[in-house]
Design an enzyme around this catalytic site. Structure first.
Site, short mmCIF file in Angstrom:
data_model
loop_
_atom_site.label_atom_id
_atom_site.label_comp_id
_atom_site.label_asym_id
_atom_site.label_seq_id
_atom_site.Cartn_x
_atom_site.Cartn_y
_atom_site.Cartn_z
N CYS A 53 0.80 -1.22 0.00
CA CYS A 53 0.00 0.00 0.00
C CYS A 53 0.84 1.28 0.00
O CYS A 53 0.28 2.37 0.00
CB CYS A 53 -0.96 -0.02 1.19
SG CYS A 53 -2.04 -1.47 1.19
N HIS A 65 -9.95 1.60 0.24
CA HIS A 65 -8.49 1.55 0.25
C HIS A 65 -8.02 0.95 -1.08
O HIS A 65 -8.21 -0.24 -1.34
CB HIS A 65 -8.02 0.68 1.42
CG HIS A 65 -6.54 0.71 1.66
ND1 HIS A 65 -5.65 1.28 0.77
CD2 HIS A 65 -5.78 0.23 2.68
CE1 HIS A 65 -4.42 1.16 1.24
NE2 HIS A 65 -4.47 0.52 2.39
N PHE A 120 1.98 -3.38 4.03
CA PHE A 120 2.38 -4.67 4.58
C PHE A 120 3.86 -4.91 4.27
O PHE A 120 4.38 -4.50 3.23
CB PHE A 120 1.55 -5.80 3.98
CG PHE A 120 0.16 -5.92 4.55
CD1 PHE A 120 -0.23 -5.22 5.67
CD2 PHE A 120 -0.76 -6.78 3.97
CE1 PHE A 120 -1.51 -5.35 6.20
CE2 PHE A 120 -2.04 -6.93 4.48
CZ PHE A 120 -2.42 -6.21 5.59
#
Length: 405
Positions: free
Chosen positions: A161, A334, A393
């Site tokens: 992300c 998201h 992550f």
């Protein structure tokens, strides 16, 4: 050090198919999250997402080429075409000095899922020859470079992300070190599939507020229960300042700082120190200016929002010194690897128009998220310098700072 400016932008997401309609909808608090339609989600614990609806890839690609590329590439091409048109390069510009910095967190997950099913049900010989070249993350840059004839460096970031934000910093580094005069950053993601949603849900990362999708993504709210997946793309044309001035380009903003860090802590649970180091690095590079607004990562997960709040406080020397912040993930969902690109475009447009987008769906105060989050309603403000945060992550973090010129 060479100065880097933004001279073109484009985006597509769940609330709009271009940058102007998207930004307007985001500032008005519109929400693009609804029940998933691209597959039957009835057996999933999470059944909602921020889909880009009514988008026809044949509007940006030849019909014969559409099947050769995954949906994230279709979306990326759309955003890139808008950004290049917005930048207004004249005929005959030097394409050998113009590169690509592409970004995606996952890439062609729909193609991977579809081809895996074909393998199991019909056999290996039925797998499309377009599967691999249409699913690889770097093919986003490949297709876009062909579309515009760009022959400079062709780079890709695959950092979960934080990918979109890292795509911006990688492009800036390339220009700063003389590898190109212009770089087209394009960040795209489309991972709303059965295996994508199922995988994130199995980690307990997604909201299960299926009966109320418009209020499911609620960054910084005490009753947040996870993020909602979104899809979309954004593109930014970065250009060396003198080159932009020489061609009379309109300049949206100058990139004055960026910071990157690794948590070295946990593969999925974010730390406090990693985001703090990235923000400090960006601020240091920018000369520690006064920041007027932070577009927060603000995922609507219990851990990120609490940790990000604490990191911002530490970076700015206490709550009383922190600027207003907000998260647009209540509106768009998201968008994973595309989020940093979309949020950079939104941040620059906020600075252009003097308006801070709201954090929607804020109803219940959380003592661990006690900054000024611009709840529910957009706010007029004079914005000269803004920051945008992205954390992914693997403990990978990216922060960018833009200044109005």
């Amino acid at each position: 050090m060479k100065r880097i400016v933004v001279t073109g932008m484009g985006m597509i997401n769940a609330v709009g198919h271009d940058k102007e309609s998207s930004f307007k909808a985001i500032c008005e608090g519109e929400c693009g999250i609804d029940r998933i339609t691209v597959f039957d989600p009835s057996t999933h614990s999470a059944q909602i997402a921020g889909e880009v609806k009514n988008f026809d890839p044949e509007t940006v690609m030849d019909a014969r080429e559409v099947k050769k590329a995954d949906r994230f590439i279709h979306l990326g091409i759309k955003a890139a075409q808008e950004a290049m048109g917005d930048a207004g390069f004249p005929e005959g510009f030097d394409k050998e000095r113009f590169g690509i910095s592409a970004a995606s967190g996952i890439g062609g997950l729909p193609s991977i899922e579809r081809s895996s099913i074909i393998l199991e049900t019909k056999g290996a010989r039925r797998i499309s020859p377009f599967f691999i070249p249409g699913a690889l993350v770097n093919m986003l840059g490949g297709f876009v470079s062909i579309d515009h004839g760009l022959q400079g460096p062709n780079l890709s970031c695959v950092t979960a992300c934080a990918a979109g934000t890292h795509g911006i910093s990688e492009a800036a580094k390339t220009i700063m070190t003389g590898g190109a005069d212009q770089m087209l950053v394009v960040a795209a993601e489309s991972a709303i599939t059965g295996v994508g949603v199922g995988g994130f849900a199995s980690m307990k990362a997604l909201s299960t507020r299926n009966d109320d999708p418009k209020h499911a993504s609620r960054p910084f709210d005490a009753q947040r229960d996870g993020f909602v997946m979104g899809e979309g793309a954004a593109a930014l044309v970065l250009e060396e300042y003198d080159a932009a001035i020489a061609r009379g380009a309109r300049i949206y903003a100058e990139l004055i700082g960026f910071g990157e860090s690794g948590d070295a802590s946990h593969i999925t649970s974010p730390s406090f120190e990693g985001p703090l180091r990235a923000m400090k690095a960006a601020l240091r590079m920018a000369g520690n200016p006064k920041i007027d607004y932070i577009n927060a990562h603000g995922t609507s997960t219990p851990t990120n929002d609490k940790n990000e709040t604490a990191a911002i406080k530490a970076a700015f020397g206490g709550k009383e010194n922190c600027p207003p912040i907000s998260s647009i993930k209540g509106q768009t969902g998201h968008c994973l690897g595309a989020a940093g690109g979309i949020e950079a475009v939104v941040s620059i447009m906020a600075m252009r128009d003097g308006v801070i987008p709201p954090t929607i769906n804020y109803e219940h105060a959380d003592e661990n998220c006690d900054l000024d989050i611009v709840p529910n309603v957009a706010r007029k403000a004079e914005l000269d310098i803004i920051m945008s945060n992205s954390f992914g992550f693997g403990g990978t973090n990216g922060v960018v700072i833009f200044k109005k010129i």
